[in-house]
Design an enzyme around this catalytic site. Sequence first.
Site, PDB file in Angstrom:
ATOM      1  CE  LYS A  98      26.465 -72.815 -26.675  1.00 54.59           C
ATOM      2  NZ  LYS A  98      27.306 -72.323 -25.516  1.00 54.59           N
ATOM      3  CB  THR A 154      27.387 -55.288 -21.030  1.00 51.66           C
ATOM      4  OG1 THR A 154      28.021 -55.561 -22.171  1.00 51.66           O
ATOM      5  CG2 THR A 154      28.394 -55.388 -19.779  1.00 51.66           C
ATOM      6  CD  GLU A 172      33.112 -66.412 -27.847  1.00 56.28           C
ATOM      7  OE1 GLU A 172      32.023 -66.097 -27.292  1.00 56.28           O
ATOM      8  OE2 GLU A 172      34.026 -65.877 -27.286  1.00 56.28           O
ATOM      9  CB  THR A 182      32.330 -73.543 -23.785  1.00 56.20           C
ATOM     10  OG1 THR A 182      32.691 -73.368 -22.469  1.00 56.20           O
ATOM     11  CG2 THR A 182      31.016 -72.994 -23.892  1.00 56.20           C
ATOM     12  CG  ASN A 223      35.026 -63.378 -25.010  1.00 60.59           C
ATOM     13  OD1 ASN A 223      34.187 -64.614 -24.517  1.00 60.59           O
ATOM     14  ND2 ASN A 223      35.359 -63.892 -26.236  1.00 60.59           N
ATOM     15  CB  THR A 263      25.612 -68.898 -25.604  1.00 60.26           C
ATOM     16  OG1 THR A 263      26.716 -69.365 -26.102  1.00 60.26           O
ATOM     17  CG2 THR A 263      24.937 -69.347 -24.600  1.00 60.26           C
TER      18      THR A 263
END
Length: 411
Positions: A186, A411, A283, A197, A406, A160
Amino acid sequence: MNVINETANVLKLETGSVTSAKGFSAVGIHTGVKRKRKDLGAIVCEVPASSAAVYTLNKVQAAPLKVTQESIAVEGKLQAMIVNSGIANACTGKRGLDDAYTMRAVGAETFHIPEHYVAVTSTGVIGEFLPMDVITNGIRQLKPEATIEGAHAFNEAILTTDTVEKHTCYQTIVNGKTVTVGGVAKGSGMIHPNMATMLSFVTTDANIDHGHLQGALSAITNETFNRITVDGDTSTNDMVVVMASGLAENEALTPEHPDWANFYKALQLACEDLAKQIARDGEGATKLIEVEVTGAANDQEAGMVAKQIVGSDLVKTAIYGADANWGRIICAIGYSGCEVNQETIDIAIGPIVTLKQSEPTGFSEEEATAYLKEADPVKISVNLHIGNGTGKAWGCDLTYDYVRINAGYRT
């Protein structure tokens, strides 16, 4: 390049992955759920494989978890694992559950196996329905390959916000037979397992039954995947699944087997490697943080203290800013809920001892800053001087990019 782990009879294969163990193939394709990247994949075994899984402890669980749990519960075996990314199929009610069952049924039809040998999972945006025409047509197009290319395609299909693929592979000897343990994962954000996650799929050709495999995976998960954190959020979807084909043809593994330690270590190293790769790819992260705690009351408390430190936003931002602010570390130790003597704590950042018996050492700030700028991973060592407990945890620094990524996720 192959790297030998000197502490066990285990060999790391730098180019191996989820297709390295005998009997396994993999595939990943683009169906259109995502705009451009691959979004559907599968791992398939030649034979029904003893299987074990560990699931998120989030009380809101996605539909695919229920289906996978039901599949494994029938015989403790799987033969195919189907994964889509882009849409999580979580908080989607009866329709979402029906869609997960449909994925399983179409997978069974495609690979010519019973439905209860198929597991499914999804990852992505919560609260959206799967475009089932796209998904079912995609499943029918899956053609797994027993190649490293197949493994890479599968890994790409399950990502992702990840920036890199995550592969691992180890080999060991059981009864004179070579046993391989390979895997992919992942995970980049919403990482704070008790499973959280992340998805991880591990394959092995070891001969081991469901019960003993489940016991090993559960114990190892607590020492690896449950010791990583990126942002403190626990997901609705994620899991670790291990499939064992038995095609190495070793005598069935049990904890009493003379080579049990070899297999357990190989599985542990594979899971730890994947866990660290997930933490490193947090991230917006620029580096991995490893915290090791010794001298705790017991191993469980050592792990809890380590995870509390590595999960502290103030510690994470200090690492990003190359600021050796050990006060943030001792603060996290103090609110960990574990037994602590505030007069006996040692803290080191890399080789630099910043606190000894709870007193500042007068260390060189310049040396500490240089270490924090250059080191990856950044290592933090804590000795509580309470007992003999030891534990590690992994995380990453917290940067401006975490907010940017995030803020624009949908979007």
